[in-house]
Write a protein that holds these residues in place. Structure first.
Motif, PDB file in Angstrom:
ATOM      1  N   GLU A 198       0.878  -1.171   0.000  1.00  0.00           N
ATOM      2  CA  GLU A 198       0.000   0.000   0.000  1.00  0.00           C
ATOM      3  C   GLU A 198       0.912   1.216   0.000  1.00  0.00           C
ATOM      4  O   GLU A 198       1.710   1.384   0.920  1.00  0.00           O
ATOM      5  CB  GLU A 198      -0.871   0.016   1.252  1.00  0.00           C
ATOM      6  CG  GLU A 198      -1.885  -1.120   1.295  1.00  0.00           C
ATOM      7  CD  GLU A 198      -2.446  -1.311   2.695  1.00  0.00           C
ATOM      8  OE1 GLU A 198      -3.392  -0.603   3.047  1.00  0.00           O
ATOM      9  OE2 GLU A 198      -1.929  -2.152   3.433  1.00  0.00           O
TER      10      GLU A 198
ATOM     11  N   GLU B  27       1.453  -6.248   8.674  1.00  0.00           N
ATOM     12  CA  GLU B  27       1.581  -5.028   7.882  1.00  0.00           C
ATOM     13  C   GLU B  27       2.619  -4.134   8.546  1.00  0.00           C
ATOM     14  O   GLU B  27       2.435  -3.712   9.676  1.00  0.00           O
ATOM     15  CB  GLU B  27       0.217  -4.326   7.822  1.00  0.00           C
ATOM     16  CG  GLU B  27       0.262  -3.014   7.064  1.00  0.00           C
ATOM     17  CD  GLU B  27      -1.130  -2.385   6.906  1.00  0.00           C
ATOM     18  OE1 GLU B  27      -2.116  -2.975   7.373  1.00  0.00           O
ATOM     19  OE2 GLU B  27      -1.197  -1.295   6.315  1.00  0.00           O
TER      20      GLU B  27
ATOM     21  N   LYS C 208       4.311  -0.680   8.711  1.00  0.00           N
ATOM     22  CA  LYS C 208       3.794   0.642   8.343  1.00  0.00           C
ATOM     23  C   LYS C 208       4.870   1.648   7.965  1.00  0.00           C
ATOM     24  O   LYS C 208       5.948   1.671   8.574  1.00  0.00           O
ATOM     25  CB  LYS C 208       3.063   1.244   9.557  1.00  0.00           C
ATOM     26  CG  LYS C 208       1.662   0.720   9.748  1.00  0.00           C
ATOM     27  CD  LYS C 208       0.716   1.536   8.919  1.00  0.00           C
ATOM     28  CE  LYS C 208      -0.727   1.140   9.157  1.00  0.00           C
ATOM     29  NZ  LYS C 208      -1.561   1.532   8.025  1.00  0.00           N
TER      30      LYS C 208
ATOM     31  N   LYS D 261      -3.790  -5.725  14.583  1.00  0.00           N
ATOM     32  CA  LYS D 261      -4.379  -5.145  13.385  1.00  0.00           C
ATOM     33  C   LYS D 261      -5.818  -4.756  13.631  1.00  0.00           C
ATOM     34  O   LYS D 261      -6.623  -5.549  14.125  1.00  0.00           O
ATOM     35  CB  LYS D 261      -4.278  -6.182  12.278  1.00  0.00           C
ATOM     36  CG  LYS D 261      -4.985  -5.831  11.002  1.00  0.00           C
ATOM     37  CD  LYS D 261      -4.190  -4.865  10.173  1.00  0.00           C
ATOM     38  CE  LYS D 261      -4.987  -4.464   8.937  1.00  0.00           C
ATOM     39  NZ  LYS D 261      -4.515  -3.222   8.373  1.00  0.00           N
TER      40      LYS D 261
HETATM   41 MG    MG Z   1      -3.634  -1.010   5.198  1.00  0.00          MG
END
Ligand code: MG
Ligand code: ADP
Length: 482
Positions: free
Chosen positions: A18, A220, A222, A271
């Protein structure tokens, strides 16, 4: 396929990225405040950005246009109807208590990016969506021993969140994806792609699985802010997950942080799920409705994109996919190359541009814009090789001198007397002298030791200070030794 070797056999990494790309816009997404990088904290904040009650956001149509341009550049569907939603969460750098984003109906849908891999091969990665959203402010923890300050300059800056499908399988592919995305954004001018200044940030979703198994649970990591760190974070995360799974454990779906100094990822929080954010359409903003004719007009103004340029270079100039890929990676490089190649041997031009020229720029830490050698000057050097004034070997020295002094190739060749010797009489004489000095080698060669031919070429070139025309030397040597 490249797998990672574990204790229990092969593992495959699955990666989806992303990317938050800051729109190159002088004003914010919903206010007229400035966006210039490096400004004094809180000097570019309107009442809208500070979340004052009763302030109404007004959409910046320039930012919408950039999102559409980017969508078109990613060969994606443009949604003529999209909706802004509130994504609710509390944080000190988010004065409204929500971020205005797009959720179920983003402005751009499915698209694709073609990766150019190191071996010249390519691979397509799916784009899931691109949506517009506002950035949050920034908490500053390093200004005071016991207090945290907040800088709202970034609050409300327009971001395009570009989400990929989980289509990548190695950290190299992730690196190639980010480089290609950055190239496309820069061609379009919709984002400057400057990762150091935070105008492109990446969240890395990583999971591992046994080949052929269903996708595993992902983590994930970041806000990673360089391609090198993205690749390192993926490698680290994959190994960490494999180790846990091989010990019989399971992966927690969580948000992690990349620790630059230690070179590892750390758990940040479990999450959150979409429902935690209580998304709902922002009542202050109407749905965004695009006129198809307007979208069509934007399409007409797109520049030639990197994939098309690469294909044209391969077809028109007969370049290898690899060389073409290197040249189109930056618009300035491609333009420079085309000026050098104009009216010249395109392959020779490509060798000079991607070889000596890029090498020298790299070594000097210079951009094309500040190169001491212009495209015309480099072309002039290539002309001297093409018309046999100098050999390719001497040209390398001339180029170095051009780069150091900014002089033209012709001037240097004249000044230093580097003209190639094409006078067969002079070459004859040099060869005879070399043969006279080495009667034993001549005998050995005539006795069948063919490999000695190179020795003679070398000696003749040395005797003529590298200026003899190599083709002539070969030809005459063959005659005289034979
Ligand atoms: Mg995301
Ligand atoms: P969220 O908003 O929770 O981050 P999204 O669906 O918007 O979720 O984005 C998820 C990202 O994670 C996408 O880039 C997607 O490709 C990637 N992804 C989804 N499943 C996996 C998986 N099993 N392994 C690795 N990446 C994944």
């Amino acid at each position: 396929m490249s797998y990672i070797q574990g204790e229990t056999g092969d593992w495959e990494i699955v990666i989806g990225l992303e990317v938050h790309a800051q729109v190159t816009s002088k004003a914010k997404l919903f206010s007229g405040a400035a966006t210039e990088f490096g400004a004094e904290p809180n000097s570019q904040v309107s009442f809208v950005d500070a979340g004052f009650p009763g302030m109404l956001p007004v959409i910046n149509d320039y930012c919408v246009e950039q999102a559409v341009r980017t969508g078109l550049g990613l060969r994606a569907e443009i949604n003529n109807f999209s909706v802004f939603d509130r994504k609710n969460y509390f944080y000190a750098d988010l004065p409204c208590g929500y971020q205005i984003s797009q959720y179920l109906q983003p402005i751009v849908g499915k698209g694709e990016i073609v990766l150019d891999l190191a071996d010249g091969a390519s691979r397509t990665v799916g784009i899931t969506r691109l949506h517009l959203e506002m950035d949050a402010g920034k908490s500053m923890h390093d200004q005071h021993p016991s207090k945290t300050y907040v800088d709202l300059n970034r609050s409300g800056v327009a971001l395009m969140e570009i989400v990929s499908e989980p289509d990548m399988r190695t950290s190299e592919e992730a690196g190639a994806y980010l480089r290609k995305l950055r190239t496309i954004l820069r061609y379009l001018g919709s984002c400057d792609g400057n990762m150091e200044e935070g105008s492109m940030r990446c969240d890395c979703n990583v999971s591992v699985r046994k080949p052929g198994a269903p996708f595993g649970t992902r983590t994930e990591t970041k806000n990673v802010n360089s391609i090198k760190f993205v690749m390192a974070a993926i490698e680290y995360e994959a190994r960490r997950q494999i180790e846990i799974l091989e010990e019989g454990g399971s992966i927690k779906q969580e948000t992690r942080l990349w620790d630059t100094t230690k070179g590892l990822t750390r758990a940040m929080r479990s999450k959150e799920e979409a429902h935690d954010y209580r998304y709902f359409p922002d009542p202050d903003l109407l749905p965004l409705v695009l006129d198809p004719a307007w979208v069509e007009r934007i399409k007409q103004t797109l520049p030639e994109l990197p994939d098309d340029k690469k294909q044209r270079f391969i077809t028109d100039y007969k370049l290898s996919p690899y060389d073409a890929g290197v040249l189109v990676a930056e618009q300035a490089k491609a333009e420079f190359y085309e000026r050098v190649a104009k009216g010249r041997d395109p392959k020779l031009a490509s060798n000079w541009v991607t070889g000596d020229f890029f090498g020298a720029l790299n070594k000097a830490g210079k951009e094309i814009g500040s190169s001491p050698v212009s495209a015309e000057a480099l072309g002039g050097l290539i002309d001297l090789i093409a018309d046999n004034t100098i050999s390719g070997r001497i040209a390398k020295d001339v180029f170095e001198e051009m780069f150091a002094s900014g002089k033209s190739a012709a001037a240097i060749v004249e000044e230093k007397g580097l003209r190639q010797v094409t006078d067969t009489g002079a070459i004859d004489a040099a060869i005879e002298a070399v043969m006279a000095k080495n009667p034993d080698k001549v005998a050995e060669f005539r006795g069948g030791k063919d490999k000695l031919f190179g020795f003679f070429v070398g000696q003749v070139m040395k005797a003529t200070a590298g200026k003899a025309n190599p083709a002539l030397v070969n030809e005459i040597l063959k005659k005289k030794l034979g």
